[in-house]
Scaffold this motif. Structure first.
Motif, PDB file in Angstrom:
ATOM      1  N   ASN A  32       0.837  -1.196   0.000  1.00 47.57           N
ATOM      2  CA  ASN A  32       0.000   0.000   0.000  1.00 47.57           C
ATOM      3  C   ASN A  32       0.871   1.243   0.000  1.00 47.57           C
ATOM      4  N   ARG A 248      -4.192   2.803   7.739  1.00 49.31           N
ATOM      5  CA  ARG A 248      -3.512   3.134   6.489  1.00 49.31           C
ATOM      6  C   ARG A 248      -2.502   4.242   6.725  1.00 49.31           C
ATOM      7  N   ASN A 400      -1.271   5.119  -5.132  1.00 49.91           N
ATOM      8  CA  ASN A 400      -1.145   3.883  -5.912  1.00 49.91           C
ATOM      9  C   ASN A 400      -1.123   4.233  -7.394  1.00 49.91           C
TER      10      ASN A 400
END
Length: 421
Positions: A32, A248, A400
Motif C-alpha cells: 500500500n 492506512r 497507488n
DNA sequence: TCTGGGGTCCTAGGACCC
DNA sequence: TCTGGGGTCCTAGGACCC
C-alpha cells in the motif's frame, strides 16, 4: 497426511494472467502507498531485489533493468484467490484457507500412490483453470508439509509437487532445511538456536524435548514434535475474528484535523462492515495516529485512545461517533500525520443482544438501516452509500500510481480486456 | 526463629504467521 | 521526498478473591 498448496509469487502471477507480456520479465508488486516490494517474479529475485525493500531505494535498478512495477490491487488478488480456493475445494472436502495465497488440505483416506496422482492433478488443474502456478507439499504434519512445499518450489524437477512420505525422506529434507526456514521459527528463535549450535531443522530435532520446552514454550515443542512426524497442529476453519483493525498510511502528510477525521471515520466504517460481515459486535474501540517514524527532521507524535462502547455494536454511525470523539482527545496541532487506524476488540456474537438499561438508541431501526446500506453497497460499489463524516475529500487517500485494472470484478475493466483481446 | 494456601482474571509484552 | 497491513497464541506478573 496434510497438503500445503502455495501460489508462486502470487501477486505478480495475478498481474501476469491478464498481461502476458509480463511473462519472462522482472516484475514487482508494491505494498500500500507504493511503499515496499511485497511480491517478486523469479526474474526480479534473480536481480537481487529483496522482499520488503522500500521502492524508492530501487529506483535506479528498476529503470536500468526495465522492471515492471505495480501498486497492489487487492480487489484483483482477492478474486483470484477465491478462484484458486474454490478449485481446491472441488478436490478435497477439508480445505483450510491459511492466507490469501495458501491453503492446507486434509488428505486422510487416500492411498500413498493415489496421493501422488492427486497432488499432480491439483497442481495441473489450478494453473489450467486460473492461470496461477502453484506448488504443493504433502507430508504427515502441517510443519512437514511446509517443508515439502519449499522443496517443490526450489527444485524444478519436482514440477511443483513434493511428498515426504517416508522417514528417510523426512530426515534428508530436515538436514537440508535451514533452521530459519522452519514454519514457527522466526528471527528471534533462529538467533537463539544458532547461538546454541543449531543450524538445520535436523539439528533442532536432536535436542531434547525438555530443552525445547524450557527455551521455546509449548509452541516450540509443537514444532519439534511436528518435525518428527507427530501431528499436533490440526486443521482450522474460519471463525469470527477476535479483533479487527483498519489502518492506512496517508498518500501525503496531513496537518489539519478535517482530513484526518475523514480518514478515521472511514476506518471506523470499515471495521463496522467487517464486524457485520462476520455477524459480531465490538465492545471496545481504539483510535491511533502518528507521524512518520522514519523522519529524523520532523517532530514525532504517537498517541492512541481506547474507549469502551456502552453497548456492543457494529453500527457504522455509532462506531464513527466514538472514533471521532477519541480522535478529538488525542489530535494535536502542529504535526505532520502519516498514519492513523481504528481497532475494535472484545468482539461478541451479534445475538443474543446485550441490552443496557439506559440505552436510548433504537437499535432495531438502525440495524435495518445498516442492512439496507450493505446491500446497496454490494450492488453499486463500496461506500457508495456512507455516513456523512466519511466525506468525499480523498485527500488522505493512498498513493497507488501503478494500479492495474480490476480485470475480474469491474465491468468497464472486463470490457477493456475483451477489447484488447 | 516462626509469618497459609489456594484460586481467577486481566494486561502487557513477546513470539510467531502471511 | 520516498519505508504495508493485517492477525494469532503464550507467558509472566499483578490485582483481586476466599
Amino acid at each position: 497426511m496434510f497438503g500445503l498448496v502455495d501460489c508462486n509469487n502470487f501477486y505478480v502471477s495475478c498481474e501476469r494472467v491478464f498481461n502476458p507480456s509480463l511473462i519472462g520479465r522482472p516484475v514487482v508488486v508494491l505494498s500500500n502507498n507504493d511503499g515496499c516490494v511485497i511480491s517478486r517474479s523469479n526474474e526480479a529475485k534473480a536481480l537481487g531485489i529483496p522482499m520488503g525493500q522500500p521502492a524508492y531505494q530501487l529506483k535506479e535498478l528498476i529503470e536500468k533493468q526495465n522492471v515492471a512495477v505495480f501498486s497492489s490491487n487487492y480487489v484483483l488478488y482477492g478474486d483470484m484467490s477465491h478462484r484458486v480456493m474454490t478449485t481446491l475445494a472441488s478436490f478435497v472436502p477439508d480445505v483450510e484457507v491459511y492466507s490469501i495465497d495458501e491453503a492446507f488440505l486434509l488428505l486422510d483416506g487416500f492411498e500413498k500412490q493415489n496421493l501422488k496422482e492427486l497432488g499432480r492433478k491439483i497442481v495441473e488443474t489450478i494453473v489450467r483453470n486460473t492461470g496461477i502456478p502453484v506448488s504443493m507439499g504433502i507430508a504427515p504434519t502441517k510443519t512437514l508439509a511446509k517443508v515439502a512445499n519449499k522443496f517443490a518450489k526450489k527444485f524444478i524437477d519436482y514440477k511443483g509437487l513434493c511428498l515426504i512420505d517416508t522417514d528417510e525422506k523426512r530426515e534428508k529434507a530436515l538436514q537440508l532445511t535451514a533452521i530459519e526456514d522452519v514454519w514457527g521459527i522466526g528471527r528471534q528463535y533462529s538467533k537463539m538456536l544458532t547461538y546454541h549450535g543449531i543450524h538445520t531443522a535436523w539439528d533442532f530435532t536432536q535436542k531434547s524435548k525438555a530443552w525445547v520446552r524450557r527455551n521455546m514454550s509449548v509452541t516450540g515443542e509443537r514444532t519439534w514434535l511436528e518435525l518428527q512426524g507427530n501431528p499436533c497442529i490440526e486443521m482450522e476453519h474460519a471463525t469470527a475474528k477476535k479483533s479487527i483493525c483498519t489502518s492506512r498510511s496517508f498518500g501525503e502528510r496531513l496537518t489539519e484535523y478535517a482530513p484526518v477525521s475523514e480518514a478515521v471515520a472511514n476506518f471506523a466504517a470499515n471495521c463496522a462492515e467487517k464486524l457485520r460481515k462476520q455477524h459480531s459486535k465490538a465492545m471496545l474501540l481504539t483510535v491511533f495516529i502518528h507521524t512518520n517514524p522514519f523522519s529524523t527532521s520532523q517532530l514525532q507524535y504517537f498517541n492512541q485512545k481506547t474507549v469502551p462502547l456502552p453497548v456492543p455494536t457494529n453500527d457504522s454511525a455509532e462506531l464513527i461517533h466514538h472514533a471521532l470523539k477519541a480522535l478529538k482527545a488525542i489530535f494535536a496541532e502542529g504535526y505532520l500525520y502519516k498514519k492513523a487506524g481504528v481497532f475494535v476488540g472484545d468482539i461478541v456474537p451479534e445475538t443474543p443482544l446485550q441490552t443496557d438499561l439506559f440505552d436510548t438508541r433504537d437499535r432495531e431501526k438502525f440495524g435495518k438501516a445498516m442492512q439496507v446500506m450493505d446491500s446497496l453497497n454490494a450492488t453499486y460499489g463500496k461506500h457508495k452509500v456512507r455516513i456523512a463524516a466519511q466525506g468525499f475529500g480523498r485527500n488522505w487517500k493512498l498513493k497507488n500510481e501503478k494500479l492495474s485494472p480490476f480485470y475480474t470484478t469491474r465491468l468497464k475493466d472486463i470490457l477493456e480486456v475483451k477489447a484488447t483481446e
